[in-house]
Write an enzyme that holds these catalytic residues in place. Structure first.
Site, PDB file in Angstrom:
ATOM      1  N   LYS A  57       3.854  95.188  53.819  1.00  0.00           N
ATOM      2  CA  LYS A  57       3.588  93.777  54.352  1.00  0.00           C
ATOM      3  C   LYS A  57       4.181  94.025  56.340  1.00  0.00           C
ATOM      4  CE  LYS A  57       2.002  92.076  50.760  1.00  0.00           C
ATOM      5  NZ  LYS A  57       2.000  90.420  49.769  1.00  0.00           N
ATOM      6  N   TYR A  96      -8.095  91.757  49.912  1.00  0.00           N
ATOM      7  CA  TYR A  96      -7.969  90.457  48.678  1.00  0.00           C
ATOM      8  C   TYR A  96      -8.438  90.003  48.088  1.00  0.00           C
ATOM      9  CZ  TYR A  96      -2.624  91.984  49.235  1.00  0.00           C
ATOM     10  OH  TYR A  96      -1.630  91.891  49.276  1.00  0.00           O
ATOM     11  N   PHE A 148      -4.386  79.582  49.547  1.00  0.00           N
ATOM     12  CA  PHE A 148      -4.495  80.373  50.779  1.00  0.00           C
ATOM     13  C   PHE A 148      -4.558  81.262  51.092  1.00  0.00           C
ATOM     14  CE2 PHE A 148      -2.361  81.803  46.502  1.00  0.00           C
ATOM     15  CZ  PHE A 148      -3.083  83.542  46.551  1.00  0.00           C
ATOM     16  N   ARG A 201       5.948  96.681  40.416  1.00  0.00           N
ATOM     17  CA  ARG A 201       6.094  95.668  40.424  1.00  0.00           C
ATOM     18  C   ARG A 201       7.056  95.297  39.624  1.00  0.00           C
ATOM     19  NH1 ARG A 201       1.909  92.659  42.231  1.00  0.00           N
ATOM     20  NH2 ARG A 201       2.138  91.103  40.707  1.00  0.00           N
ATOM     21  N   THR A 223       6.801  87.553  43.404  1.00  0.00           N
ATOM     22  CA  THR A 223       5.948  86.699  44.745  1.00  0.00           C
ATOM     23  C   THR A 223       6.560  85.954  45.599  1.00  0.00           C
ATOM     24  OG1 THR A 223       3.851  86.433  43.186  1.00  0.00           O
ATOM     25  CG2 THR A 223       3.304  85.917  45.281  1.00  0.00           C
ATOM     26  N   ARG A 267      11.126  92.328  47.221  1.00  0.00           N
ATOM     27  CA  ARG A 267      11.256  91.422  47.758  1.00  0.00           C
ATOM     28  C   ARG A 267      12.417  89.988  48.141  1.00  0.00           C
ATOM     29  NH1 ARG A 267       5.582  90.188  44.467  1.00  0.00           N
ATOM     30  NH2 ARG A 267       3.981  90.417  46.780  1.00  0.00           N
ATOM     31  N   ASN A 285       5.574  88.866  51.872  1.00  0.00           N
ATOM     32  CA  ASN A 285       6.888  88.867  50.818  1.00  0.00           C
ATOM     33  C   ASN A 285       6.591  90.528  50.677  1.00  0.00           C
ATOM     34  OD1 ASN A 285       4.251  89.891  50.279  1.00  0.00           O
ATOM     35  ND2 ASN A 285       4.518  88.027  47.657  1.00  0.00           N
ATOM     36  N   HIS A 307       3.220  94.827  48.591  1.00  0.00           N
ATOM     37  CA  HIS A 307       1.929  94.716  47.353  1.00  0.00           C
ATOM     38  C   HIS A 307       2.384  95.276  46.683  1.00  0.00           C
ATOM     39  CE1 HIS A 307      -1.688  93.841  45.953  1.00  0.00           C
ATOM     40  NE2 HIS A 307      -2.188  95.794  46.221  1.00  0.00           N
ATOM     41  N   GLU A 366      -8.381  99.499  44.545  1.00  0.00           N
ATOM     42  CA  GLU A 366      -7.172  99.257  46.020  1.00  0.00           C
ATOM     43  C   GLU A 366      -6.996 101.169  46.700  1.00  0.00           C
ATOM     44  OE1 GLU A 366      -3.600  97.588  44.480  1.00  0.00           O
ATOM     45  OE2 GLU A 366      -4.679  95.649  44.392  1.00  0.00           O
TER      46      GLU A 366
END
Ligand code: ATP
Ligand code: MG
Length: 138
Positions: A10, A50, A58, A86, A92, A103, A113, A116, A127
Site C-alpha cells: 500500500k 474495494y 471508512f 493473510r 487489520t 502489519r 496498514n 492488502h 482481485e
C-alpha cells in the site's frame, strides 16, 4: 492446494521505502512472485477494488488513501497462498497484529496498514484479473 492470491503493497509502505523488505519477506516465506507492477491507482480504481466496503464509514478515507501514491500490485503463488498470506500480513489493525507480521513490522494504523491480501478464493478471483490479464501472470 497450490493457489494464487493478490497482494498490494500500500501507499504508506511504498512511501516509507519498505517495498524491498516486503518482497524479500515474500521470497523468504516461499511465495513465488508470478506478477508484479507499480501502479498509482485512480480514485475510481480504488473505489472499484474495494467496492465490497462501499457502505462502510471508512470507505471514502480508505479509497483516498489507496489513491494517495504509488502501490505495488502482485500475484503471489504458494500452497494455500490466500490463507498463508493473510497469516503473514497479521490483523487489520497493526496494534493487534502478531509479532513479525507485515502489519506489525510496517503498518502504522488500521488504515495505513502496509499491505492488502485477498481474503478468500472468491475475492482472489475478482482481485487478480482486476489488475492482471492471464497473459501477464507467469
Ligand atoms: P485488506 O482488504 O486491505 O487486505 P483487511 O481484509 O484486513 O484488509 P478489511 O475489513 O477488508 O480488512 O478492510 C479493508 C481496509 O480498510 C483495511 O485494510 C484498512 O486499510 C481499512 N479499514 C478497515 N477498517 C477500518 C476502520 N475501522 N477505519 C479505517 N480504515 C479501516
Ligand atoms: Mg479485506
Amino acid at each position: 492446494m497450490q493457489e494464487n492470491t493478490l497482494a498490494i503493497i500500500k501507499p504508506d509502505a511504498f512511501r516509507k521505502n519498505h517495498l524491498g523488505a516486503i518482497l524479500a519477506r515474500y521470497e523468504k516465506e516461499g511465495f513465488r512472485i508470478r506478477a508484479g507492477r507499480i501502479r498509482w491507482l485512480s480514485l475510481r480504481e480504488a473505489e472499484g477494488f474495494y467496492k465490497v466496503h462501499r457502505e462502510r464509514p471508512f470507505f471514502g478515507s480508505l479509497t483516498q488513501f489507496m489513491a494517495s501514491g504509488p502501490v505495488m500490485v502482485l500475484v503471489l503463488h504458494k500452497e494455500n497462498a490466500i490463507l498463508e498470506h493473510r497469516t503473514l500480513m497479521g490483523s487489520t489493525d497493526p496494534g493487534n497484529a502478531d509479532p513479525n507480521t507485515l502489519r506489525k513490522l510496517y503498518g502504522a494504523s488500521i488504515e495505513e496498514n502496509a499491505v492488502h491480501g485477498s481474503d478468500s478464493p472468491e475475492s482472489a478471483r475478482f482481485e487478480i484479473p482486476y489488475f492482471f490479464p492471464e497473459s501477464e501472470i507467469y
